[in-house]
Design a protein around this motif. Structure first.
Motif, PDB file in Angstrom:
ATOM      1  N   ALA A   1       0.883  -1.170   0.000  1.00 45.86           N
ATOM      2  CA  ALA A   1       0.000   0.000   0.000  1.00 45.86           C
ATOM      3  C   ALA A   1       0.918   1.216   0.000  1.00 45.86           C
ATOM      4  O   ALA A   1       1.416   1.625   1.049  1.00 45.86           O
ATOM      5  N   SER A   2       1.170   1.773  -1.168  1.00 42.13           N
ATOM      6  CA  SER A   2       2.240   2.764  -1.300  1.00 42.13           C
ATOM      7  C   SER A   2       1.977   4.054  -0.542  1.00 42.13           C
ATOM      8  O   SER A   2       2.907   4.661  -0.006  1.00 42.13           O
ATOM      9  N   HIS A   3       0.713   4.495  -0.478  1.00 44.11           N
ATOM     10  CA  HIS A   3       0.406   5.751   0.228  1.00 44.11           C
ATOM     11  C   HIS A   3      -1.000   5.671   0.812  1.00 44.11           C
ATOM     12  O   HIS A   3      -1.977   5.964   0.163  1.00 44.11           O
TER      13      HIS A   3
ATOM     14  N   VAL B   1      -4.766   5.636   8.088  1.00 46.49           N
ATOM     15  CA  VAL B   1      -5.596   4.767   8.931  1.00 46.49           C
ATOM     16  C   VAL B   1      -7.028   5.296   9.036  1.00 46.49           C
ATOM     17  O   VAL B   1      -7.247   6.455   9.396  1.00 46.49           O
ATOM     18  N   ARG B   2      -7.993   4.437   8.733  1.00 47.25           N
ATOM     19  CA  ARG B   2      -9.401   4.840   8.770  1.00 47.25           C
ATOM     20  C   ARG B   2      -9.909   5.075  10.185  1.00 47.25           C
ATOM     21  O   ARG B   2     -10.837   5.863  10.393  1.00 47.25           O
TER      22      ARG B   2
ATOM     23  N   GLU C   1      -9.092  -4.153   9.792  1.00 49.39           N
ATOM     24  CA  GLU C   1      -9.109  -5.478   9.189  1.00 49.39           C
ATOM     25  C   GLU C   1      -8.232  -5.518   7.938  1.00 49.39           C
ATOM     26  O   GLU C   1      -7.508  -6.494   7.703  1.00 49.39           O
ATOM     27  N   GLN C   2      -8.275  -4.465   7.143  1.00 53.03           N
ATOM     28  CA  GLN C   2      -7.406  -4.401   5.962  1.00 53.03           C
ATOM     29  C   GLN C   2      -5.932  -4.351   6.363  1.00 53.03           C
ATOM     30  O   GLN C   2      -5.085  -4.998   5.743  1.00 53.03           O
ATOM     31  N   ILE C   3      -5.642  -3.590   7.412  1.00 49.98           N
ATOM     32  CA  ILE C   3      -4.268  -3.513   7.911  1.00 49.98           C
ATOM     33  C   ILE C   3      -3.785  -4.896   8.342  1.00 49.98           C
ATOM     34  O   ILE C   3      -2.663  -5.313   8.022  1.00 49.98           O
ATOM     35  N   LYS C   4      -4.637  -5.642   9.054  1.00 53.58           N
ATOM     36  CA  LYS C   4      -4.264  -6.988   9.489  1.00 53.58           C
ATOM     37  C   LYS C   4      -3.995  -7.904   8.292  1.00 53.58           C
ATOM     38  O   LYS C   4      -3.048  -8.701   8.309  1.00 53.58           O
ATOM     39  N   GLN C   5      -4.827  -7.793   7.251  1.00 51.15           N
ATOM     40  CA  GLN C   5      -4.613  -8.614   6.063  1.00 51.15           C
ATOM     41  C   GLN C   5      -3.286  -8.276   5.387  1.00 51.15           C
ATOM     42  O   GLN C   5      -2.564  -9.163   4.932  1.00 51.15           O
ATOM     43  N   LEU C   6      -2.969  -6.998   5.335  1.00 55.30           N
ATOM     44  CA  LEU C   6      -1.702  -6.588   4.719  1.00 55.30           C
ATOM     45  C   LEU C   6      -0.513  -7.080   5.540  1.00 55.30           C
ATOM     46  O   LEU C   6       0.493  -7.534   4.983  1.00 55.30           O
TER      47      LEU C   6
ATOM     48  N   ASP D   1       1.761   4.749  14.551  1.00 55.41           N
ATOM     49  CA  ASP D   1       1.589   4.096  15.856  1.00 55.41           C
ATOM     50  C   ASP D   1       0.460   3.078  15.818  1.00 55.41           C
ATOM     51  O   ASP D   1       0.578   1.972  16.353  1.00 55.41           O
ATOM     52  N   HIS D   2      -0.648   3.477  15.205  1.00 54.01           N
ATOM     53  CA  HIS D   2      -1.822   2.599  15.163  1.00 54.01           C
ATOM     54  C   HIS D   2      -1.490   1.290  14.453  1.00 54.01           C
ATOM     55  O   HIS D   2      -1.838   0.197  14.932  1.00 54.01           O
ATOM     56  N   ILE D   3      -0.796   1.387  13.325  1.00 50.64           N
ATOM     57  CA  ILE D   3      -0.430   0.188  12.566  1.00 50.64           C
ATOM     58  C   ILE D   3       0.582  -0.642  13.357  1.00 50.64           C
ATOM     59  O   ILE D   3       0.488  -1.877  13.403  1.00 50.64           O
ATOM     60  N   CYS D   4       1.553   0.026  13.988  1.00 46.15           N
ATOM     61  CA  CYS D   4       2.558  -0.700  14.779  1.00 46.15           C
ATOM     62  C   CYS D   4       1.923  -1.446  15.946  1.00 46.15           C
ATOM     63  O   CYS D   4       2.361  -2.556  16.297  1.00 46.15           O
TER      64      CYS D   4
END
Length: 360
Positions: A224-226, A229-230, A242-247, A289-292
């Motif tokens: 996901a180049s750019h 976070v929703r 959920e998309q972040i977890k899949q990635l 931070d959220h993704i980490c």
């Protein structure tokens, strides 16, 4: 001490050079002065990206796009009226990249051997960064310009290594941002051909349904180049948890973007002011931070600034004058508790790990 290399995974350099008529080989102050009084684009005189500023910031490696949309009859979005016109524009953009290579300003990276050679060049402290070419990996943002699926092979032959199926609005292969719905039949056909070439699939700009479809069907490398976070900016353009977890499960990397409306829900294009809303570079760290926290590590976040994506300082963090200010993230991240290895990951390590795996 060696300056940390920065890898920015999303810049629209050729579009700016041709459609904005910007000589990106020139200093930023000169480009801005050239545009004084011009009103045809919202960011005239406010651009933040040029090749000298990339070198100044130690941004030695980028993913650079071709971008040319087809607009269907009745749509209000700007774009070309036929795939052939859109293809012709991408070829003009390709010629611009080739001209930058001729000048020694840029160098194309298409495989792991070229990648490692370029990294060795940028790690060579005996040569000043000002004399080094900017390495670029060619990506197609939105597939509209591929007249048919066979054109993908022509693009691969000239060095295309990453691609997103959609951009904004309706698309010939997939609908994009501010739309709903699945991939088109052409989109599924294109996805199959991409797999044969092991192209990197960029999920940026896909609809939620399109995202689910490509994650289910595509077995090649995905990034996901750019994307932000929703949970923080709740609109369709951003990634759900959920998309972040899949990635993360696919060992993908997510590039944080610096367009203010993607960083702070309060910002409204052409209306809001980043300074009045106090939108700073640090705001992006909230998204990282959220993704980490979801991942449990810093292995899936990086930079995909999009800083020349039809906006300039009027729509960028107020504490950023040019793309060279990406260097400020060293202090910002350290202050937020990120360790040196985490900063290395975000600045370049995660993108490099991804490419080495994809191009093994």
């Amino acid at each position: 001490m060696t300056k940390r290399l920065i890898f920015d995974a999303h810049l629209d350099l050729a579009m700016n050079a041709l459609e904005w008529n910007r000589d990106l080989s020139r200093p930023l102050v000169e480009i801005r002065l050239r545009e004084m009084g011009m009103k045809d684009k919202p960011d005239r005189g406010k651009g933040t990206v040029c090749l000298p500023e990339l070198r100044k910031g130690g941004i030695g490696l980028v993913v650079a796009t071709q971008l040319s949309r087809v607009t269907p009859y009745g749509s209000s979005l700007p774009g070309w009226h036929s795939p052939q016109q859109a293809w012709a524009m991408t070829q003009a953009q390709l010629v611009w990249y080739r001209e930058m290579e001729t000048l020694g300003e840029m160098i194309q990276i298409t495989n792991r051997t070229e990648l490692e050679a370029h990294l060795a060049l940028w790690n060579n402290t005996e040569q000043p960064d000002e004399e080094k070419p900017i390495g670029y990996i060619l990506s197609l943002e939105g597939a509209d310009s591929l007249v048919d699926v066979s054109y993908l092979h022509r693009a691969y032959d000239y060095g295309l290594r990453a691609m997103g199926l959609s951009h904004f609005g309706p698309g010939r292969y997939a609908p994009g941002t501010k739309m709903e719905g699945p991939l088109t039949p052409l989109g599924f056909e294109l996805l199959n051909e991409m797999g044969k070439l092991n192209l990197i699939l960029d999920v940026t700009h896909l609809t939620d349904e399109g995202f689910r479809q490509v994650m289910d069907r595509y077995q090649g490398p995905v990034w996901a180049s750019h994307h932000n976070v929703r949970k923080i900016v709740p609109n369709q353009r951003q990634l759900t948890d959920e998309q972040i977890k899949q990635l993360i499960e696919r060992d993908a990397v997510i590039g944080g973007m610096l367009d203010c409306w993607a960083m702070d829900i309060r910002f409204i294009d052409t209306v809001s002011d980043p300074w009045q809303l106090d939108i700073r570079l640090e705001n992006l760290v909230d998204h990282w931070d959220h993704i980490c926290q979801i991942a449990g590590n810093s292995h899936h976040v990086a930079i995909g600034s999009d800083l020349d994506g039809i906006f300039g300082t009027e729509q960028s963090p107020w504490d950023m004058n040019s793309i060279a200010d990406l260097r400020k993230y060293e202090d910002i991240l350290a202050r937020r508790g990120y360790q040196p290895t985490d900063i290395d990951n975000i600045f370049h390590g995660n993108w490099l790990r991804f490419l080495r795996k994809a191009w093994k």
